[in-house]
Design a protein around this motif. Structure first.
Motif, PDB file in Angstrom:
ATOM      1  N   GLU A  17       4.824   9.065   4.878  1.00 48.04           N
ATOM      2  CA  GLU A  17       4.699  10.162   3.921  1.00 48.04           C
ATOM      3  C   GLU A  17       5.773  10.029   2.834  1.00 48.04           C
ATOM      4  O   GLU A  17       5.496  10.208   1.645  1.00 48.04           O
ATOM      5  CB  GLU A  17       4.836  11.495   4.659  1.00 48.04           C
ATOM      6  N   HIS A  18       6.977   9.671   3.254  1.00 49.62           N
ATOM      7  CA  HIS A  18       8.073   9.456   2.300  1.00 49.62           C
ATOM      8  C   HIS A  18       7.765   8.274   1.385  1.00 49.62           C
ATOM      9  O   HIS A  18       8.016   8.329   0.174  1.00 49.62           O
ATOM     10  CB  HIS A  18       9.384   9.238   3.068  1.00 49.62           C
ATOM     11  N   ALA A  19       7.201   7.209   1.951  1.00 42.96           N
ATOM     12  CA  ALA A  19       6.835   6.037   1.141  1.00 42.96           C
ATOM     13  C   ALA A  19       5.779   6.413   0.101  1.00 42.96           C
ATOM     14  O   ALA A  19       5.859   5.983  -1.059  1.00 42.96           O
ATOM     15  CB  ALA A  19       6.336   4.914   2.038  1.00 42.96           C
ATOM     16  N   LEU A  20       4.804   7.221   0.493  1.00 41.01           N
ATOM     17  CA  LEU A  20       3.788   7.670  -0.462  1.00 41.01           C
ATOM     18  C   LEU A  20       4.413   8.511  -1.576  1.00 41.01           C
ATOM     19  O   LEU A  20       4.035   8.373  -2.751  1.00 41.01           O
ATOM     20  CB  LEU A  20       2.696   8.463   0.263  1.00 41.01           C
ATOM     21  N   ALA A  21       5.364   9.360  -1.232  1.00 43.07           N
ATOM     22  CA  ALA A  21       6.049  10.179  -2.247  1.00 43.07           C
ATOM     23  C   ALA A  21       6.849   9.288  -3.195  1.00 43.07           C
ATOM     24  O   ALA A  21       6.857   9.514  -4.413  1.00 43.07           O
ATOM     25  CB  ALA A  21       6.956  11.202  -1.570  1.00 43.07           C
ATOM     26  N   ARG A  22       7.501   8.278  -2.641  1.00 44.03           N
ATOM     27  CA  ARG A  22       8.274   7.352  -3.481  1.00 44.03           C
ATOM     28  C   ARG A  22       7.354   6.560  -4.401  1.00 44.03           C
ATOM     29  O   ARG A  22       7.702   6.288  -5.552  1.00 44.03           O
ATOM     30  CB  ARG A  22       9.113   6.408  -2.613  1.00 44.03           C
ATOM     31  N   LEU A  23       6.184   6.190  -3.899  1.00 42.65           N
ATOM     32  CA  LEU A  23       5.212   5.483  -4.730  1.00 42.65           C
ATOM     33  C   LEU A  23       4.781   6.379  -5.886  1.00 42.65           C
ATOM     34  O   LEU A  23       4.698   5.939  -7.035  1.00 42.65           O
ATOM     35  CB  LEU A  23       4.009   5.054  -3.892  1.00 42.65           C
ATOM     36  N   ALA A  24       4.535   7.656  -5.586  1.00 47.04           N
ATOM     37  CA  ALA A  24       4.102   8.604  -6.615  1.00 47.04           C
ATOM     38  C   ALA A  24       5.164   8.819  -7.691  1.00 47.04           C
ATOM     39  O   ALA A  24       4.832   8.964  -8.868  1.00 47.04           O
ATOM     40  CB  ALA A  24       3.731   9.940  -5.974  1.00 47.04           C
ATOM     41  N   ASP A  25       6.440   8.811  -7.280  1.00 50.86           N
ATOM     42  CA  ASP A  25       7.492   9.037  -8.286  1.00 50.86           C
ATOM     43  C   ASP A  25       8.060   7.751  -8.874  1.00 50.86           C
ATOM     44  O   ASP A  25       9.001   7.793  -9.664  1.00 50.86           O
ATOM     45  CB  ASP A  25       8.600   9.951  -7.751  1.00 50.86           C
ATOM     46  N   GLY A  26       7.482   6.604  -8.492  1.00 51.42           N
ATOM     47  CA  GLY A  26       7.879   5.334  -9.100  1.00 51.42           C
ATOM     48  C   GLY A  26       9.093   4.664  -8.496  1.00 51.42           C
ATOM     49  O   GLY A  26       9.588   3.686  -9.055  1.00 51.42           O
TER      50      GLY A  26
END
Length: 132
Positions: A85-94
């Motif tokens: 979930e954290h990785a997906l959030a990091r992907l979303a924020d670049g």
């Protein structure tokens, strides 16, 4: 390959979409695994409640160990799911693919093996040494 370009300005939209699909698929797998583990844990508790007649200390110890193992499995799955979930959030924020410690790109090989990695090897080793 999960990450095509971690150097420069970033990734193409196609790469981001591919990474997102891969991360989301693993997150979904972990969610399904968690749901199965919760059901198994509930069945275990129901069996325990209905099957306590004649239990000695060894039986009680075995049941406690099984319950502890089930709870540990649930915590482990939740931890892994939170990492994705954290990785997906990091992907979303670049910021996916960059070390949270030093902001340098995480090697592609590391991300291919451990897609939810948040640190480069050097920062991870430093953190582990401090913890020891």
């Amino acid at each position: 390959m999960l990450v095509h370009d971690t150097v420069g300005t970033g990734r193409s939209q196609q790469d981001v979409d591919r990474i997102r699909l891969s991360l989301q698929a693993r997150y979904d797998e972990l969610s399904a695994e968690y749901e199965r583990a919760v059901l198994d844990s509930q069945v275990l508790r129901l069996v325990e409640v209905g099957d306590t007649a004649g239990d000695d200390q060894a039986d009680s110890g075995t049941k406690t160990a099984e319950r502890d193992t089930a709870q540990s499995l649930l915590r482990t799955i939740l931890d892994r799911r939170a990492q994705f979930e954290h990785a997906l959030a990091r992907l979303a924020d670049g910021t996916y693919g960059n070390c949270e410690g030093c902001a340098e790109p995480i090697p592609v090989e590391r991300l291919e093996i451990f897609p939810s990695a948040t640190s480069c090897v050097a920062c991870k080793l430093t953190r582990e040494r401090r913890a020891a």
